[in-house]
Design a protein around this motif. Sequence first.
Motif, PDB file in Angstrom:
ATOM      1  N   GLU A 221       0.835  -1.213   0.000  1.00 31.57           N
ATOM      2  CA  GLU A 221       0.000   0.000   0.000  1.00 31.57           C
ATOM      3  C   GLU A 221       0.863   1.253   0.000  1.00 31.57           C
ATOM      4  OE1 GLU A 221      -2.985   0.234   3.055  1.00 31.57           O
ATOM      5  OE2 GLU A 221      -3.381  -1.910   2.885  1.00 31.57           O
ATOM      6  N   LEU A 222       1.875   1.262   0.833  1.00 25.55           N
ATOM      7  CA  LEU A 222       2.758   2.415   0.923  1.00 25.55           C
ATOM      8  C   LEU A 222       3.542   2.632  -0.371  1.00 25.55           C
ATOM      9  CD1 LEU A 222       4.107   2.003   4.548  1.00 25.55           C
ATOM     10  CD2 LEU A 222       2.493   3.723   3.727  1.00 25.55           C
ATOM     11  N   GLN A 223       4.004   1.543  -0.984  1.00 27.33           N
ATOM     12  CA  GLN A 223       4.732   1.659  -2.245  1.00 27.33           C
ATOM     13  C   GLN A 223       3.824   2.184  -3.348  1.00 27.33           C
ATOM     14  OE1 GLN A 223       6.274  -2.356  -2.501  1.00 27.33           O
ATOM     15  NE2 GLN A 223       8.308  -1.698  -1.844  1.00 27.33           N
ATOM     16  N   ALA A 224       2.589   1.710  -3.397  1.00 26.54           N
ATOM     17  CA  ALA A 224       1.637   2.183  -4.413  1.00 26.54           C
ATOM     18  C   ALA A 224       1.323   3.664  -4.205  1.00 26.54           C
ATOM     19  CB  ALA A 224       0.362   1.348  -4.361  1.00 26.54           C
ATOM     20  N   GLU A 225       1.124   4.057  -2.971  1.00 26.59           N
ATOM     21  CA  GLU A 225       0.847   5.477  -2.674  1.00 26.59           C
ATOM     22  C   GLU A 225       2.043   6.340  -3.026  1.00 26.59           C
ATOM     23  OE1 GLU A 225      -1.181   8.903  -1.423  1.00 26.59           O
ATOM     24  OE2 GLU A 225      -1.861   6.908  -2.011  1.00 26.59           O
ATOM     25  N   ASN A 226       3.236   5.882  -2.718  1.00 30.79           N
ATOM     26  CA  ASN A 226       4.451   6.613  -3.049  1.00 30.79           C
ATOM     27  C   ASN A 226       4.562   6.796  -4.565  1.00 30.79           C
ATOM     28  OD1 ASN A 226       6.928   7.901  -2.431  1.00 30.79           O
ATOM     29  ND2 ASN A 226       8.023   6.029  -2.963  1.00 30.79           N
ATOM     30  N   LYS A 227       4.262   5.742  -5.310  1.00 37.04           N
ATOM     31  CA  LYS A 227       4.313   5.817  -6.771  1.00 37.04           C
ATOM     32  C   LYS A 227       3.311   6.845  -7.297  1.00 37.04           C
ATOM     33  CE  LYS A 227       3.866   3.086 -10.941  1.00 37.04           C
ATOM     34  NZ  LYS A 227       3.495   1.818 -11.545  1.00 37.04           N
ATOM     35  N   ARG A 228       2.087   6.825  -6.765  1.00 39.02           N
ATOM     36  CA  ARG A 228       1.062   7.805  -7.191  1.00 39.02           C
ATOM     37  C   ARG A 228       1.515   9.233  -6.894  1.00 39.02           C
ATOM     38  NH1 ARG A 228      -2.388   3.728  -5.373  1.00 39.02           N
ATOM     39  NH2 ARG A 228      -2.513   4.599  -3.286  1.00 39.02           N
ATOM     40  N   LEU A 229       2.095   9.435  -5.715  1.00 41.10           N
ATOM     41  CA  LEU A 229       2.544  10.777  -5.340  1.00 41.10           C
ATOM     42  C   LEU A 229       3.677  11.263  -6.250  1.00 41.10           C
ATOM     43  CD1 LEU A 229       2.445  10.472  -1.464  1.00 41.10           C
ATOM     44  CD2 LEU A 229       0.923  11.840  -2.910  1.00 41.10           C
ATOM     45  N   LYS A 230       4.614  10.372  -6.563  1.00 42.92           N
ATOM     46  CA  LYS A 230       5.716  10.739  -7.457  1.00 42.92           C
ATOM     47  C   LYS A 230       5.202  11.064  -8.852  1.00 42.92           C
ATOM     48  CE  LYS A 230       9.546   8.328  -5.252  1.00 42.92           C
ATOM     49  NZ  LYS A 230      10.558   7.265  -5.393  1.00 42.92           N
ATOM     50  N   GLU A 231       4.247  10.266  -9.348  1.00 44.17           N
ATOM     51  CA  GLU A 231       3.673  10.519 -10.670  1.00 44.17           C
ATOM     52  C   GLU A 231       2.948  11.861 -10.697  1.00 44.17           C
ATOM     53  OE1 GLU A 231       1.311   7.025 -11.329  1.00 44.17           O
ATOM     54  OE2 GLU A 231       3.031   5.855 -12.016  1.00 44.17           O
ATOM     55  N   ALA A 232       2.207  12.174  -9.644  1.00 46.56           N
ATOM     56  CA  ALA A 232       1.502  13.449  -9.559  1.00 46.56           C
ATOM     57  C   ALA A 232       2.482  14.616  -9.520  1.00 46.56           C
ATOM     58  CB  ALA A 232       0.584  13.480  -8.336  1.00 46.56           C
ATOM     59  N   GLN A 233       3.567  14.452  -8.776  1.00 44.09           N
ATOM     60  CA  GLN A 233       4.581  15.501  -8.688  1.00 44.09           C
ATOM     61  C   GLN A 233       5.232  15.717 -10.054  1.00 44.09           C
ATOM     62  OE1 GLN A 233       7.724  14.733  -5.906  1.00 44.09           O
ATOM     63  NE2 GLN A 233       8.745  16.673  -6.304  1.00 44.09           N
ATOM     64  N   THR A 234       5.573  14.625 -10.726  1.00 48.39           N
ATOM     65  CA  THR A 234       6.197  14.710 -12.042  1.00 48.39           C
ATOM     66  C   THR A 234       5.254  15.373 -13.030  1.00 48.39           C
ATOM     67  OG1 THR A 234       7.552  12.766 -11.640  1.00 48.39           O
ATOM     68  CG2 THR A 234       7.183  13.356 -13.933  1.00 48.39           C
ATOM     69  N   ARG A 235       3.989  14.975 -13.006  1.00 49.75           N
ATOM     70  CA  ARG A 235       3.005  15.569 -13.913  1.00 49.75           C
ATOM     71  C   ARG A 235       2.881  17.071 -13.658  1.00 49.75           C
ATOM     72  NH1 ARG A 235      -1.514  13.478 -16.971  1.00 49.75           N
ATOM     73  NH2 ARG A 235      -2.918  15.195 -17.403  1.00 49.75           N
ATOM     74  N   GLY A 236       2.885  17.464 -12.393  1.00 48.45           N
ATOM     75  CA  GLY A 236       2.816  18.886 -12.056  1.00 48.45           C
ATOM     76  C   GLY A 236       4.022  19.651 -12.586  1.00 48.45           C
ATOM     77  N   GLU A 237       5.200  19.046 -12.477  1.00 45.28           N
ATOM     78  CA  GLU A 237       6.410  19.690 -13.000  1.00 45.28           C
ATOM     79  C   GLU A 237       6.320  19.857 -14.516  1.00 45.28           C
ATOM     80  OE1 GLU A 237       9.905  17.525 -11.792  1.00 45.28           O
ATOM     81  OE2 GLU A 237       9.309  17.561  -9.692  1.00 45.28           O
ATOM     82  N   VAL A 238       5.828  18.827 -15.192  1.00 45.66           N
ATOM     83  CA  VAL A 238       5.702  18.880 -16.651  1.00 45.66           C
ATOM     84  C   VAL A 238       4.653  19.919 -17.040  1.00 45.66           C
ATOM     85  CG1 VAL A 238       5.017  17.572 -18.707  1.00 45.66           C
ATOM     86  CG2 VAL A 238       6.539  16.540 -17.016  1.00 45.66           C
ATOM     87  N   GLU A 239       3.529  19.945 -16.340  1.00 48.93           N
ATOM     88  CA  GLU A 239       2.487  20.945 -16.628  1.00 48.93           C
ATOM     89  C   GLU A 239       3.037  22.355 -16.475  1.00 48.93           C
ATOM     90  OE1 GLU A 239      -0.753  19.977 -14.032  1.00 48.93           O
ATOM     91  OE2 GLU A 239      -1.503  18.422 -15.380  1.00 48.93           O
ATOM     92  N   ASN A 240       3.774  22.601 -15.400  1.00 49.14           N
ATOM     93  CA  ASN A 240       4.349  23.930 -15.174  1.00 49.14           C
ATOM     94  C   ASN A 240       5.358  24.298 -16.259  1.00 49.14           C
ATOM     95  OD1 ASN A 240       2.829  24.327 -12.870  1.00 49.14           O
ATOM     96  ND2 ASN A 240       4.407  23.553 -11.510  1.00 49.14           N
TER      97      ASN A 240
END
Length: 80
Positions: free
Chosen positions: A14-33
Motif C-alpha cells: 500500500e505504501l509503495q503504491a501510494e508513493n508511486k502515485r505521489l511521485k507521478e503526480a509531482q512529475t506531472r505537475g512539473e511537466v504541466e508547469n
Amino acid sequence: MDRGLVPPWAHLNELQAENKRLKEAQTRGEVENALKAKGYAPQAAGLFTGEPAKLDEWLNRQWRRLGQAALCRGRAAGKR
C-alpha cells in the motif's frame, strides 16, 4: 500473533503504491508547469511519459514529426 497487531511489512505494498502515485503526480505537475512556461497547453502533460528533464527533447521530436506529417500532407494534396 495477536489479530490487533499488524506487522510493519503488511502495509508495504500500500505504501509503495501510494508513493508511486505521489511521485507521478509531482512529475506531472512539473511537466504541466514547464509546458505552461513554454506557452503550451498544460493538458499536453498527459501525452508525455518521460522525465521532466527530457521535456525539451520530446517537444523537439514532436514538432519535427508534426512538420514531416504536414509536409507529406501538402505533397499529397498537390498531387491530386
